[in-house]
Each structure stands twice: as structure tokens, then as C-alpha cells.
Design a protein around this motif. Structure first.
Motif, PDB file in Angstrom:
ATOM      1  N   GLU A  32       0.853  -1.044   0.020  1.00 24.18           N
ATOM      2  CA  GLU A  32       0.005   0.091  -0.144  1.00 24.18           C
ATOM      3  C   GLU A  32       0.835   1.270   0.037  1.00 24.18           C
ATOM      4  OE1 GLU A  32      -2.308   0.605   3.437  1.00 24.18           O
ATOM      5  OE2 GLU A  32      -0.606  -0.191   4.754  1.00 24.18           O
ATOM      6  N   LEU A  33       0.238   2.493  -0.171  1.00 25.07           N
ATOM      7  CA  LEU A  33       0.968   3.726   0.016  1.00 25.07           C
ATOM      8  C   LEU A  33       1.316   4.042   1.350  1.00 25.07           C
ATOM      9  CD1 LEU A  33      -1.208   5.756  -2.389  1.00 25.07           C
ATOM     10  CD2 LEU A  33       0.949   4.959  -2.823  1.00 25.07           C
ATOM     11  N   VAL A  34       2.236   4.776   1.619  1.00 30.76           N
ATOM     12  CA  VAL A  34       2.522   5.413   3.037  1.00 30.76           C
ATOM     13  C   VAL A  34       1.606   6.315   3.333  1.00 30.76           C
ATOM     14  CG1 VAL A  34       4.342   6.711   4.332  1.00 30.76           C
ATOM     15  CG2 VAL A  34       5.052   4.802   2.555  1.00 30.76           C
ATOM     16  N   ARG A  35       1.172   6.230   4.353  1.00 27.57           N
ATOM     17  CA  ARG A  35       0.061   7.101   4.958  1.00 27.57           C
ATOM     18  C   ARG A  35       0.228   7.414   6.474  1.00 27.57           C
ATOM     19  NH1 ARG A  35      -4.476   7.129   7.962  1.00 27.57           N
ATOM     20  NH2 ARG A  35      -5.963   8.630   7.869  1.00 27.57           N
ATOM     21  N   PHE A  36       0.820   8.693   6.767  1.00 25.18           N
ATOM     22  CA  PHE A  36       1.065   9.137   8.026  1.00 25.18           C
ATOM     23  C   PHE A  36      -0.169   9.316   8.710  1.00 25.18           C
ATOM     24  CE2 PHE A  36       5.355  10.125   6.292  1.00 25.18           C
ATOM     25  CZ  PHE A  36       6.236   9.068   6.954  1.00 25.18           C
ATOM     26  N   ARG A  37      -0.241   9.089  10.079  1.00 23.84           N
ATOM     27  CA  ARG A  37      -1.513   9.290  10.700  1.00 23.84           C
ATOM     28  C   ARG A  37      -1.707  10.364  11.850  1.00 23.84           C
ATOM     29  NH1 ARG A  37      -0.826   3.979   9.186  1.00 23.84           N
ATOM     30  NH2 ARG A  37      -2.668   2.943   8.572  1.00 23.84           N
ATOM     31  N   HIS A  38      -0.417  11.014  12.048  1.00 25.88           N
ATOM     32  CA  HIS A  38      -0.210  12.144  12.759  1.00 25.88           C
ATOM     33  C   HIS A  38      -1.118  13.099  12.420  1.00 25.88           C
ATOM     34  CE1 HIS A  38       2.792  12.994   9.649  1.00 25.88           C
ATOM     35  NE2 HIS A  38       2.475  14.236   9.695  1.00 25.88           N
TER      36      HIS A  38
ATOM     37  N   TYR B  30       7.452  10.920  15.170  1.00 28.13           N
ATOM     38  CA  TYR B  30       6.417  11.915  15.557  1.00 28.13           C
ATOM     39  C   TYR B  30       5.957  11.402  17.038  1.00 28.13           C
ATOM     40  CZ  TYR B  30       2.271  14.870  16.228  1.00 28.13           C
ATOM     41  OH  TYR B  30       1.438  15.657  16.796  1.00 28.13           O
ATOM     42  N   ARG B  31       5.811  12.275  17.946  1.00 23.71           N
ATOM     43  CA  ARG B  31       5.281  12.008  19.160  1.00 23.71           C
ATOM     44  C   ARG B  31       4.617  13.318  19.742  1.00 23.71           C
ATOM     45  NH1 ARG B  31       6.903   7.949  23.166  1.00 23.71           N
ATOM     46  NH2 ARG B  31       5.487   8.600  25.338  1.00 23.71           N
ATOM     47  N   ASP B  32       3.243  13.020  20.128  1.00 25.24           N
ATOM     48  CA  ASP B  32       2.511  14.258  21.097  1.00 25.24           C
ATOM     49  C   ASP B  32       1.950  13.243  22.357  1.00 25.24           C
ATOM     50  OD1 ASP B  32       0.221  13.024  20.232  1.00 25.24           O
ATOM     51  OD2 ASP B  32      -0.073  14.267  18.459  1.00 25.24           O
TER      52      ASP B  32
ATOM     53  N   MET C 147      -0.160   9.902  20.600  1.00 25.87           N
ATOM     54  CA  MET C 147       0.082   8.873  19.777  1.00 25.87           C
ATOM     55  C   MET C 147       1.610   8.921  19.586  1.00 25.87           C
ATOM     56  SD  MET C 147      -0.663  10.569  16.195  1.00 25.87           S
ATOM     57  CE  MET C 147       0.571   9.465  15.374  1.00 25.87           C
ATOM     58  N   MET C 148       2.181   8.105  19.134  1.00 26.09           N
ATOM     59  CA  MET C 148       3.775   7.948  18.553  1.00 26.09           C
ATOM     60  C   MET C 148       3.615   7.336  17.165  1.00 26.09           C
ATOM     61  SD  MET C 148       6.971   6.642  20.288  1.00 26.09           S
ATOM     62  CE  MET C 148       6.412   4.977  20.481  1.00 26.09           C
TER      63      MET C 148
ATOM     64  N   TYR D  53       3.014   2.464  14.941  1.00 27.34           N
ATOM     65  CA  TYR D  53       2.080   3.452  15.187  1.00 27.34           C
ATOM     66  C   TYR D  53       1.654   3.087  16.555  1.00 27.34           C
ATOM     67  CZ  TYR D  53      -2.472   5.855  15.654  1.00 27.34           C
ATOM     68  OH  TYR D  53      -3.517   6.486  16.077  1.00 27.34           O
ATOM     69  N   LYS D  54       1.336   3.826  17.642  1.00 21.83           N
ATOM     70  CA  LYS D  54       0.642   3.546  18.910  1.00 21.83           C
ATOM     71  C   LYS D  54      -0.135   4.845  19.180  1.00 21.83           C
ATOM     72  CE  LYS D  54       1.394   1.725  23.297  1.00 21.83           C
ATOM     73  NZ  LYS D  54       0.316   0.572  23.245  1.00 21.83           N
TER      74      LYS D  54
END
Length: 266
Positions: free
Chosen positions: A105-111, A172-174, A177-178, A194-195
Motif C-alpha cells: 500500500e501507499l505510505v500514509r502518516f497518521r499524525h 513523531y510524538r505528542d 500518539m507516537m 504507530y501507537k
């Protein structure tokens, strides 16, 4: 006087013919694909990009870059892309994107979306430091090496992107999520993690990616579009629901993109 008018007429005809020759016709299937897969993209947007000479595959890659990098696509951005279209497959580093897509699949960032700065196209040396939204942002470009850092202690957001000849790293972290992605360029092996701290949902992916270019991205988007068409219930169930369980479990959702070409149609 007649000679001057004749020359002027020839120049105008040449310019008009050049514009006409550059224009590309997008068929209904590809137009519907782009509108369905990318949020906030409409028929006029696609038709305008086609008039600039961008075909379906060019547009697919451009929208993929912008939707994943939180960068707004406007007239100035589009003009710069058109001028450099012969190098479109190399632009991933200017968006802080990996040079691959996943094997399935394509890369899809979740942030979540966050406004940020980007280096100019074609730059080989760039150093900037910004204060943005209460945080500190640092961008450094040296040749093909790209380094991006953002830290905001008040909001708890930390983001890092590092692109070197041998490796791509994203972090990425907030407080909610990470997200991490590593890609080894020698063999295109990747590791994605991803978590969600609120509900404990975790996504782990490993594999050997494929080169990200306008052809591979277009083919993946075409498969995605066909899946969406097969699942008519999908849009009502999942669209605009960022907390949906299936979303966090990696089910494809529509790519969100910030696009503003409205001034071009007035």
C-alpha cells in the motif's frame, strides 16, 4: 506597422498553440479517482492541473506528496511544480517523504495536521530556524541530505525527519500518539510503528518497499479507488472519523489534503 502587427499576431498564435499543446485531457475514470481518493479536490482543480500539462500520474504523485506532508497546494506551489515537472519523482525529500511506498500500500502518516515550513525546490543548501505555534522548527539541507526538527514543550509535540544517502527516518510524538518510520535505501526495507496512547491500538509493518514514483503511486491509488467503489457503505461509515477503530488498524481511508486553487477560476 502592418509588419509589426503580423509579428505580434504570430507571437500570440505561438503562445496560444503552446498552451494548447501542453494541455492534457483527463478521462472520467481518472478524474473520479482523484476526486474520490483525495479530500477537498474537485473537478475544477483536476481540470486546471491538466491544462498546465500535468497528466493523471503527475497529479496523483503531487496530491500524494501534499496530502502526506501537511503542505498546502496553491497556485504558486503548482507553478513551481510545473516548471520542474521533469524531476517530479525526485521531490520526495523536499516534502520530508520517503523514496518508497510500502510493498502492499501507499505510505500514509497518521499524525494530526500541523502547519510547518519546507525548503524551496531544487535547493542544495538551506538553513532556517523558525518559531511557530509556540515551538521551535529547524530545517537543514545539504545536497541530498535533509534534516528537520520541531519541538514544542507546551503542546508536547516532537517531530523529526532525517534523510541521508543510506537511510530515511521519521519520528513523531505528542500526548496522544507516537509514529515512526525507518527505510534503508540499499534494499528498501522498511519498519513502521504507530501507537495510540488513548486506546492502546498499535500498528506494526515491516517489508521491502517499492520505489515511489508517479507510476507506482498512480497504480496504488487506482486499486484504492476500486476498493472504495466496491464498498459503497465506506464513506458513510468512516469518512471524517479520525477516531474510528478501523482507521487506527490501518484500513485505507481517504487522503486529506489542503488545497486552494479557487482564485484560478474567478
Amino acid at each position: 506597422m502592418i509588419k509589426k502587427l503580423t509579428i505580434l499576431s504570430l507571437v500570440i498564435l505561438f503562445v496560444l498553440s503552446s498552451i494548447s499543446a501542453a494541455a492534457v485531457e483527463i478521462d472520467d475514470f481518472d478524474k473520479n479517482l482523484l476526486i474520490r481518493v483525495f479530500k477537498d479536490v474537485n473537478s475544477e482543480d483536476v481540470e486546471y492541473m491538466a491544462r498546465l500539462g500535468l497528466d493523471s500520474k503527475d497529479i496523483s504523485l503531487i496530491l500524494y506528496y501534499y496530502s502526506n506532508s501537511d503542505k498546502r497546494l496553491d497556485k504558486d506551489e503548482l507553478d513551481r511544480l510545473v516548471k520542474n515537472r521533469e524531476r517530479i519523482n525526485e521531490f520526495h525529500r523536499y516534502f520530508g517523504m520517503p523514496s518508497i511506498i510500502f510493498d502492499d500500500e501507499l505510505v500514509r502518516f497518521r499524525h494530526p495536521y500541523r502547519e510547518r515550513h519546507f525548503p524551496p525546490f531544487n535547493t542544495k543548501k538551506y538553513d532556517k530556524k523558525y518559531k511557530i505555534n509556540g515551538g521551535t522548527e529547524i530545517i537543514k539541507v545539504r545536497g541530498n541530505n535533509y534534516d528537520y526538527r520541531y519541538n514544542n514543550k507546551r503542546t508536547g509535540v516532537e517531530e523529526k525527519i532525517e534523510i541521508k544517502n543510506k537511510k530515511y527516518e521519521y519520528y513523531y510524538r505528542d500526548r496522544n500518539m507516537m509514529e515512526k518510520l525507518e527505510v534503508h535505501h540499499a534494499n528498501n526495507k522498511y519498519s513502521y510503528y504507530y501507537k495510540n496512547f488513548n486506546n492502546g491500538r498499535t500498528i506494526k509493518k515491516e517489508g521491502r518497499g517499492r520505489k515511489a514514483n508517479k507510476y507506482s503511486v498512480y497504480e496504488e491509488l487506482k486499486e484504492k479507488y476500486r476498493d472504495l467503489e466496491d464498498d459503497d457503505y465506506y464513506e458513510d461509515e468512516y469518512e471524517d472519523d479520525d477516531n474510528d477503530e478501523d482507521d487506527d488498524n490501518g484500513i485505507d481511508v481517504k487522503f486529506d489534503i489542503k488545497i486552494d486553487l479557487s482564485d484560478l477560476f474567478n
